[in-house]
Scaffold this motif. Sequence first.
Motif, PDB file in Angstrom:
ATOM      1  N   PHE A  30       0.822  -1.205   0.000  1.00 12.19           N
ATOM      2  CA  PHE A  30       0.000   0.000   0.000  1.00 12.19           C
ATOM      3  C   PHE A  30       0.856   1.255   0.000  1.00 12.19           C
ATOM      4  CE2 PHE A  30      -2.818  -3.200   1.695  1.00 12.19           C
ATOM      5  CZ  PHE A  30      -4.044  -2.877   1.127  1.00 12.19           C
ATOM      6  N   GLY A  31       0.400   2.252  -0.722  1.00 14.30           N
ATOM      7  CA  GLY A  31       1.015   3.568  -0.720  1.00 14.30           C
ATOM      8  C   GLY A  31      -0.041   4.599  -0.401  1.00 14.30           C
ATOM      9  N   SER A  32       0.340   5.678   0.231  1.00 15.92           N
ATOM     10  CA  SER A  32      -0.605   6.731   0.586  1.00 15.92           C
ATOM     11  C   SER A  32      -0.808   7.632  -0.624  1.00 15.92           C
ATOM     12  CB  SER A  32      -0.072   7.535   1.764  1.00 15.92           C
ATOM     13  OG  SER A  32      -0.987   8.524   2.121  1.00 15.92           O
ATOM     14  N   VAL A  33      -2.008   7.639  -1.168  1.00 16.27           N
ATOM     15  CA  VAL A  33      -2.282   8.461  -2.347  1.00 16.27           C
ATOM     16  C   VAL A  33      -3.105   9.698  -2.007  1.00 16.27           C
ATOM     17  CG1 VAL A  33      -2.057   6.600  -4.013  1.00 16.27           C
ATOM     18  CG2 VAL A  33      -4.283   7.065  -3.007  1.00 16.27           C
ATOM     19  N   MET A  34      -3.776   9.687  -0.872  1.00 16.33           N
ATOM     20  CA  MET A  34      -4.545  10.843  -0.426  1.00 16.33           C
ATOM     21  C   MET A  34      -4.298  11.028   1.067  1.00 16.33           C
ATOM     22  SD  MET A  34      -8.172  10.759  -2.405  1.00 16.33           S
ATOM     23  CE  MET A  34      -8.443   9.076  -2.918  1.00 16.33           C
ATOM     24  N   PRO A  35      -3.109  11.518   1.429  1.00 21.06           N
ATOM     25  CA  PRO A  35      -2.785  11.620   2.851  1.00 21.06           C
ATOM     26  C   PRO A  35      -3.736  12.512   3.647  1.00 21.06           C
ATOM     27  CG  PRO A  35      -1.098  12.666   1.501  1.00 21.06           C
ATOM     28  CD  PRO A  35      -2.049  12.002   0.562  1.00 21.06           C
ATOM     29  N   GLU A  36      -4.384  13.480   2.980  1.00 25.99           N
ATOM     30  CA  GLU A  36      -5.305  14.370   3.698  1.00 25.99           C
ATOM     31  C   GLU A  36      -6.507  13.611   4.250  1.00 25.99           C
ATOM     32  OE1 GLU A  36      -6.543  14.359  -0.593  1.00 25.99           O
ATOM     33  OE2 GLU A  36      -4.659  14.573   0.444  1.00 25.99           O
ATOM     34  N   MET A  37      -6.769  12.410   3.729  1.00 28.43           N
ATOM     35  CA  MET A  37      -7.869  11.605   4.269  1.00 28.43           C
ATOM     36  C   MET A  37      -7.439  10.181   4.585  1.00 28.43           C
ATOM     37  SD  MET A  37     -10.321  10.897   0.949  1.00 28.43           S
ATOM     38  CE  MET A  37     -11.220   9.550   1.689  1.00 28.43           C
ATOM     39  N   ASP A  38      -6.147   9.932   4.660  1.00 31.53           N
ATOM     40  CA  ASP A  38      -5.603   8.605   4.962  1.00 31.53           C
ATOM     41  C   ASP A  38      -6.238   7.540   4.064  1.00 31.53           C
ATOM     42  OD1 ASP A  38      -4.047   6.619   6.028  1.00 31.53           O
ATOM     43  OD2 ASP A  38      -5.027   6.587   7.981  1.00 31.53           O
ATOM     44  N   TYR A  39      -6.016   7.680   2.777  1.00 30.84           N
ATOM     45  CA  TYR A  39      -6.506   6.747   1.761  1.00 30.84           C
ATOM     46  C   TYR A  39      -5.289   6.076   1.150  1.00 30.84           C
ATOM     47  CZ  TYR A  39      -9.641   5.041  -1.911  1.00 30.84           C
ATOM     48  OH  TYR A  39     -10.397   4.263  -2.751  1.00 30.84           O
ATOM     49  N   ARG A  40      -5.159   4.784   1.367  1.00 28.14           N
ATOM     50  CA  ARG A  40      -3.980   4.023   0.938  1.00 28.14           C
ATOM     51  C   ARG A  40      -4.370   3.012  -0.138  1.00 28.14           C
ATOM     52  NH1 ARG A  40      -1.646   2.698   6.983  1.00 28.14           N
ATOM     53  NH2 ARG A  40      -2.067   4.761   7.844  1.00 28.14           N
ATOM     54  N   MET A  41      -3.619   3.002  -1.240  1.00 27.86           N
ATOM     55  CA  MET A  41      -3.955   2.118  -2.355  1.00 27.86           C
ATOM     56  C   MET A  41      -2.858   1.106  -2.624  1.00 27.86           C
ATOM     57  SD  MET A  41      -5.960   4.421  -5.176  1.00 27.86           S
ATOM     58  CE  MET A  41      -6.023   3.031  -6.266  1.00 27.86           C
ATOM     59  N   ALA A  42      -3.294  -0.056  -3.131  1.00 25.37           N
ATOM     60  CA  ALA A  42      -2.384  -1.106  -3.581  1.00 25.37           C
ATOM     61  C   ALA A  42      -2.832  -1.545  -4.970  1.00 25.37           C
ATOM     62  CB  ALA A  42      -2.424  -2.306  -2.631  1.00 25.37           C
ATOM     63  N   GLN A  43      -1.895  -1.795  -5.852  1.00 28.45           N
ATOM     64  CA  GLN A  43      -2.205  -2.323  -7.178  1.00 28.45           C
ATOM     65  C   GLN A  43      -2.127  -3.850  -7.070  1.00 28.45           C
ATOM     66  OE1 GLN A  43      -3.004  -0.067  -9.612  1.00 28.45           O
ATOM     67  NE2 GLN A  43      -3.717  -1.785 -10.809  1.00 28.45           N
ATOM     68  N   ILE A  44      -3.251  -4.515  -7.300  1.00 28.53           N
ATOM     69  CA  ILE A  44      -3.294  -5.975  -7.191  1.00 28.53           C
ATOM     70  C   ILE A  44      -2.736  -6.611  -8.453  1.00 28.53           C
ATOM     71  CG2 ILE A  44      -4.816  -7.968  -6.959  1.00 28.53           C
ATOM     72  CD1 ILE A  44      -6.690  -6.116  -5.328  1.00 28.53           C
ATOM     73  N   ASN A  45      -3.186  -6.113  -9.579  1.00 27.90           N
ATOM     74  CA  ASN A  45      -2.663  -6.553 -10.877  1.00 27.90           C
ATOM     75  C   ASN A  45      -2.874  -5.407 -11.860  1.00 27.90           C
ATOM     76  OD1 ASN A  45      -5.322  -6.750 -11.966  1.00 27.90           O
ATOM     77  ND2 ASN A  45      -5.514  -8.838 -11.199  1.00 27.90           N
ATOM     78  N   GLU A  46      -2.695  -5.685 -13.121  1.00 27.84           N
ATOM     79  CA  GLU A  46      -2.785  -4.651 -14.155  1.00 27.84           C
ATOM     80  C   GLU A  46      -4.112  -3.878 -14.145  1.00 27.84           C
ATOM     81  OE1 GLU A  46      -0.820  -3.424 -17.979  1.00 27.84           O
ATOM     82  OE2 GLU A  46       0.006  -4.758 -16.495  1.00 27.84           O
ATOM     83  N   SER A  47      -5.213  -4.548 -13.806  1.00 29.59           N
ATOM     84  CA  SER A  47      -6.522  -3.899 -13.901  1.00 29.59           C
ATOM     85  C   SER A  47      -7.282  -3.820 -12.578  1.00 29.59           C
ATOM     86  CB  SER A  47      -7.383  -4.629 -14.930  1.00 29.59           C
ATOM     87  OG  SER A  47      -7.637  -5.954 -14.505  1.00 29.59           O
ATOM     88  N   GLN A  48      -6.680  -4.261 -11.474  1.00 29.59           N
ATOM     89  CA  GLN A  48      -7.400  -4.265 -10.206  1.00 29.59           C
ATOM     90  C   GLN A  48      -6.565  -3.642  -9.094  1.00 29.59           C
ATOM     91  OE1 GLN A  48      -8.101  -8.521 -10.091  1.00 29.59           O
ATOM     92  NE2 GLN A  48     -10.257  -8.184 -10.532  1.00 29.59           N
ATOM     93  N   GLY A  49      -7.268  -2.918  -8.230  1.00 29.74           N
ATOM     94  CA  GLY A  49      -6.612  -2.298  -7.096  1.00 29.74           C
ATOM     95  C   GLY A  49      -7.443  -2.463  -5.834  1.00 29.74           C
ATOM     96  N   ALA A  50      -6.824  -2.146  -4.714  1.00 28.49           N
ATOM     97  CA  ALA A  50      -7.498  -2.183  -3.419  1.00 28.49           C
ATOM     98  C   ALA A  50      -7.105  -0.928  -2.660  1.00 28.49           C
ATOM     99  CB  ALA A  50      -7.086  -3.429  -2.638  1.00 28.49           C
ATOM    100  N   ALA A  51      -7.949  -0.538  -1.722  1.00 23.61           N
ATOM    101  CA  ALA A  51      -7.643   0.628  -0.905  1.00 23.61           C
ATOM    102  C   ALA A  51      -8.124   0.407   0.515  1.00 23.61           C
ATOM    103  CB  ALA A  51      -8.303   1.875  -1.490  1.00 23.61           C
TER     104      ALA A  51
END
Length: 119
Positions: A30-51
Amino acid sequence: MTGEIVHYEIGAEDTDRAQAFWGGLFGWQFGSVMPEMDYRMAQINESQGAAIFHADKPQGFANVYHAVADIDASAAKVRELGGEAADKMPVPGHGWFAACKDTEGNSFHLWQQDTSAGA
């Protein structure tokens, strides 16, 4: 592909604990993509992600986003079939989403990839 689950979003009271759990279970990074709201995303594969996002009172289930080619037409179809669809909202530079419910009250989201969204 239409209907493919492209995003899985998990609310958590303790985002560090949730990140450790999901990262430990599946190896998601996971990486923090919206730190102002603590929203962390992970890329699962080429077309799918999780947060993971902070929620004082998590709803107890994940938000699921299904890919569609035309979010306006798909939201109209949800309504035509007896479900509920909110107006689309932009995720600037990424796409559009619309919160929906099926005829049984189950929540889900529609997602249309569109880098010009919100521009």
